[in-house]
Enzyme design. Structure first.
Site, PDB file in Angstrom:
ATOM      1  N   TYR A 155      46.796-118.719  24.250  1.00 34.09           N
ATOM      2  CA  TYR A 155      47.337-118.613  22.890  1.00 34.09           C
ATOM      3  C   TYR A 155      48.686-118.924  23.230  1.00 34.09           C
ATOM      4  CZ  TYR A 155      42.101-117.119  22.663  1.00 34.09           C
ATOM      5  OH  TYR A 155      41.001-117.363  22.805  1.00 34.09           O
ATOM      6  N   LYS A 181      35.923-118.596  29.438  1.00 29.26           N
ATOM      7  CA  LYS A 181      36.821-118.126  29.745  1.00 29.26           C
ATOM      8  C   LYS A 181      36.018-117.284  31.048  1.00 29.26           C
ATOM      9  CE  LYS A 181      40.842-117.306  26.722  1.00 29.26           C
ATOM     10  NZ  LYS A 181      39.758-117.606  25.224  1.00 29.26           N
ATOM     11  N   ASN A 240      45.191-106.440  25.808  1.00 29.05           N
ATOM     12  CA  ASN A 240      44.462-107.840  25.973  1.00 29.05           C
ATOM     13  C   ASN A 240      45.906-108.969  25.689  1.00 29.05           C
ATOM     14  OD1 ASN A 240      42.743-106.407  25.920  1.00 29.05           O
ATOM     15  ND2 ASN A 240      41.626-107.124  24.441  1.00 29.05           N
ATOM     16  N   GLU A 249      40.577-103.751  20.219  1.00 34.87           N
ATOM     17  CA  GLU A 249      41.577-104.724  19.338  1.00 34.87           C
ATOM     18  C   GLU A 249      41.378-104.170  17.808  1.00 34.87           C
ATOM     19  OE1 GLU A 249      41.027-109.011  20.371  1.00 34.87           O
ATOM     20  OE2 GLU A 249      42.155-108.708  22.305  1.00 34.87           O
ATOM     21  N   ASP A 265      34.326-112.332  18.232  1.00 34.26           N
ATOM     22  CA  ASP A 265      34.485-113.720  19.812  1.00 34.26           C
ATOM     23  C   ASP A 265      33.063-113.429  20.618  1.00 34.26           C
ATOM     24  OD1 ASP A 265      35.204-116.289  20.451  1.00 34.26           O
ATOM     25  OD2 ASP A 265      36.146-115.240  22.544  1.00 34.26           O
ATOM     26  N   TRP A 284      39.593-111.842  31.617  1.00 33.56           N
ATOM     27  CA  TRP A 284      38.951-111.675  30.522  1.00 33.56           C
ATOM     28  C   TRP A 284      38.201-113.836  31.132  1.00 33.56           C
ATOM     29  CZ3 TRP A 284      35.643-109.282  27.428  1.00 33.56           C
ATOM     30  CH2 TRP A 284      35.401-109.864  26.754  1.00 33.56           C
TER      31      TRP A 284
HETATM   32  C1  BDP Z   1      40.212-111.306  22.661  1.00 36.07           C
HETATM   33  C2  BDP Z   1      38.839-110.546  22.281  1.00 36.07           C
HETATM   34  C3  BDP Z   1      37.130-111.077  23.886  1.00 36.07           C
HETATM   35  C4  BDP Z   1      37.904-113.343  23.172  1.00 36.07           C
HETATM   36  C5  BDP Z   1      39.573-112.716  23.901  1.00 36.07           C
HETATM   37  C6  BDP Z   1      39.782-114.573  23.764  1.00 36.07           C
HETATM   38  O1  BDP Z   1      39.105-109.065  22.862  1.00 36.07           O
HETATM   39  O2  BDP Z   1      36.472-110.511  23.000  1.00 36.07           O
HETATM   40  O3  BDP Z   1      36.612-113.359  23.947  1.00 36.07           O
HETATM   41  O4  BDP Z   1      40.458-112.213  22.935  1.00 36.07           O
HETATM   42  O5  BDP Z   1      40.287-115.069  22.920  1.00 36.07           O
HETATM   43  O6  BDP Z   1      40.960-110.703  21.774  1.00 36.07           O
HETATM   44  O7  BDP Z   1      38.872-115.675  24.543  1.00 36.07           O
END
Ligand code: BDP
Length: 587
Positions: A462, A558, A456, A405, A163, A539
């Site tokens: 989500y 984010k 994470n 991940e 991402d 994040w």
């Molecule tokens: C996590 C990842 C990160 C993504 C984040 C997201 O580690 O790189 O940017 O999700 O979805 O799973 O914002």
């Protein structure tokens, strides 16, 4: 390989600036004689990713050729001369004056080429072909294979496995390192060991020199804190020197005490090479439920980040380093993770000088089970070795994160993560290791041989979208499951929500600044109810560019700061939480 430097013996010539550039979409440059020079299409800045410098390069992921000229004084003919490329994304081949001088694969770590055999007195032409193709077998794998699925990514443009935007080009400095002769200090390893009562630190310095064959008698001096020790390298060019520091000043958060080892290599009274290596004395340890720095428990507050900024792309931009550390201090964070790859070395050096903790990560992101084949495993193990060798002297680096991940699932995946753990411990027995999990404990069996659990989780985003209060039980239960499975300290390495700066909603809803602020505060406090949670990284630090997809409004939002580093509401909320001397009573 040592980072190039200028000192009393070494000369450093920067090649940063504007280089001539030409695209080579058909990859016919070599056959067309471009290694000996080509007619350029435009100029590009180095360091800098090529994508955002020109509109026609934004989505160019093919081969691009760079060339520059430099003048070499006649006396360079007797010297050692190495080209150092901080990073070439993602493969590179180098020619000097039309002669092949080296190549490299992988965009996150530096490489060097010995230029001495090809150097001319007077003008020299340096050509670097950078292949920015999206290779599904790179580290990280830059795109999915045809028909392959990975949640959230199969429908992005480009279809990367991760991402963040797959920037290409020469994002870090390019320089020439010159030594008086080709004999030089190749590698250094400094390991400080603090006595239990803190009264003394033993410092073991291992030096490896090249070009040591021949009758000359070489000597090595190592000076630390005014005391010089001497040694003679063995026939392989290696010497181990032990020194000690009485009552060493310890490096700590906000207390950046540093030492310098001054290493010199000489023959018959003549200085052949010298290198100054900064290091720190401190201890880190995972014991019971705690992460101990110099024997005291630390709770990690901070962020996962990216090397990402407008126009520069992933290009190294010194004012951004100053700004980001200023904002970390402003918000009350003590740490960050170099998600999801090794950064330019200047980030770690700045953290060393300002007492900020770093969780240093490999580029093993976007891994699914096809990656656990022998060829990739060997390449990954070599890359991890290069990362640890590059970054092991930074006292700020307190944990190695060996992946983000990964989908493990198979016996090969399990074996891969166990092998990485064993190799990392052999390369560096002084630092705890982790990798960052995103699924359930049963999908992360190798975690049992890592020191701390990083997770994470995006409850309220989500999963359970739009529910802040409702997400807390699931969030807490997930942390509890990891704790129960591994009985190790747990760190929440990513949590958060997208917020489009300027969008305000009452009541708070997804994508508003209020929603992001409320969810990070609520989940942070929920995590802190558990005494074995040793850190919470939000994040992300700042908004960052991603591939295009229906889940990203031009970038990942984010960030607690915008891409141009201004605070959103969440930043103010975290600042209140992180600057309180004690946690609120209800935690
Ligand atoms: C996590 C990842 C990160 C993504 C984040 C997201 O580690 O790189 O940017 O999700 O979805 O799973 O914002």
């Amino acid at each position: 390989m040592l980072k190039p430097q200028r000192n009393s013996v070494r000369e450093l010539v920067s090649l940063d600036g504007f280089w001539q550039f030409r695209r080579d979409p058909e990859k016919t440059g070599e056959a067309s004689g471009w290694p000996a020079g080509f007619s350029p299409e435009c100029e590009l800045a180095v360091p800098g990713s090529w994508n955002e410098q020109r509109s026609d390069l934004m989505y160019f992921f093919g081969c691009g050729w760079y060339q520059t000229r430099f003048a070499a004084p006649a006396q360079w003919a007797q010297r050692g001369a190495w080209l150092h490329v901080g990073s070439a994304q993602r493969r590179a081949r180098v020619w000097l004056n039309g002669k092949a001088a080296g190549s490299h694969r992988g965009g996150c770590l530096p490489f060097e080429c010995n230029l001495w055999p090809f150097l001319h007195a007077g003008e020299n032409l340096l050509v670097i072909e950078v292949d920015g193709s999206l290779d599904p077998w790179d580290l990280p794998p830059a795109r999915l294979l045809e028909g392959e699925e990975r949640a959230g990514f199969h429908n992005s443009n480009p279809a990367v496995t991760y991402d963040f935007f797959p920037y290409a080009g020469l994002p870090r400095s390019v320089s020439l390192q010159l030594t008086p002769t080709p004999t030089r200090i190749e590698t250094l390893r400094i390991v400080p060991r603090l006595a239990a009562d803190g009264s003394e630190a033993m410092i073991e310095v291992t030096v490896e020199c090249s070009g040591t064959s021949g009758p000359r008698s070489l000597g090595i001096d190592v000076e630390i804190d005014g005391i010089t020790q001497q040694a003679v390298p063995d026939s392989t060019g290696r010497a181990v020197i032990r020194s000690s520091l009485a009552h060493p000043r310890l490096w700590d958060v906000g207390q950046p005490e540093l030492y310098v080892a001054r290493v010199s290599l000489h023959a018959a009274g003549r200085a052949l090479d010298a290198y100054e290596q900064t290091f720190g004395v401190r201890t880190v340890e995972v014991r019971g439920d705690e992460f101990l720095l110099n024997g005291r428990p630390v709770f990690f507050t901070g962020f996962g980040k990216h090397e990402d900024f407008a126009v520069a792309g992933r290009g190294f931009f010194p004012p951004l380093v100053v700004r980001d550390f200023d904002l970390l201090r402003w918000i009350g964070a003590n740490s960050f993770r170099t998600s999801h790859y090794p950064y330019a070395e200047e980030w770690y050096e700045y953290a060393d000088r300002h007492g900020v903790l770093v969780i240093a990560e490999t580029p093993f992101v976007g891994f699914n089970t096809r990656m656990y084949c022998p060829e990739v495993i060997d390449r990954a193990s070599g890359l991890m070795r290069d990362m640890i060798q590059r970054d092991r002297h930074h006292p700020s680096v307190v944990v190695w994160s060996l992946a983000n991940e990964p989908d493990i699932d198979t016996a090969e995946g399990d074996a891969f993560f166990r092998r990485l753990a064993t190799e990392a411990r052999t390369l560096d027995p002084t630092r705890p290791i982790t990798y960052v999990a995103h699924r359930e404990p049963e999908n992360n069996r190798p975690m049992d041989c890592y020191d701390l659990v990083c997770v994470n989780k995006y409850y309220g985003w989500y999963e359970q979208p739009g529910e802040i209060a409702g997400s807390l039980a699931a969030f807490g239960a997930c942390l509890d499951r990891f704790r129960a499975a591994f009985k190790k300290p747990v760190m929440i390495a990513e949590f958060g929500a997208d917020a489009i700066a300027g969008v305000h909603l009452q009541p708070a809803e997804m994508f508003s600044e209020e929603y992001q602020a409320d969810i990070v505060a609520a989940q942070y406090l929920e995590a802190r109810r558990r005494p074995w949670v040793i850190g919470a990284h939000v994040w992300a630090f700042a908004d960052f560019k991603t591939a295009q997809s229906i889940t990203r409004v031009t970038m990942n939002r984010k960030g607690v700061f915008t891409r141009d580093r201004q605070p959103k509401l969440a930043a103010h909320r975290l600042r209140e939480l992180w600057q309180q001397p004690a946690l609120p009573a209800e935690v």
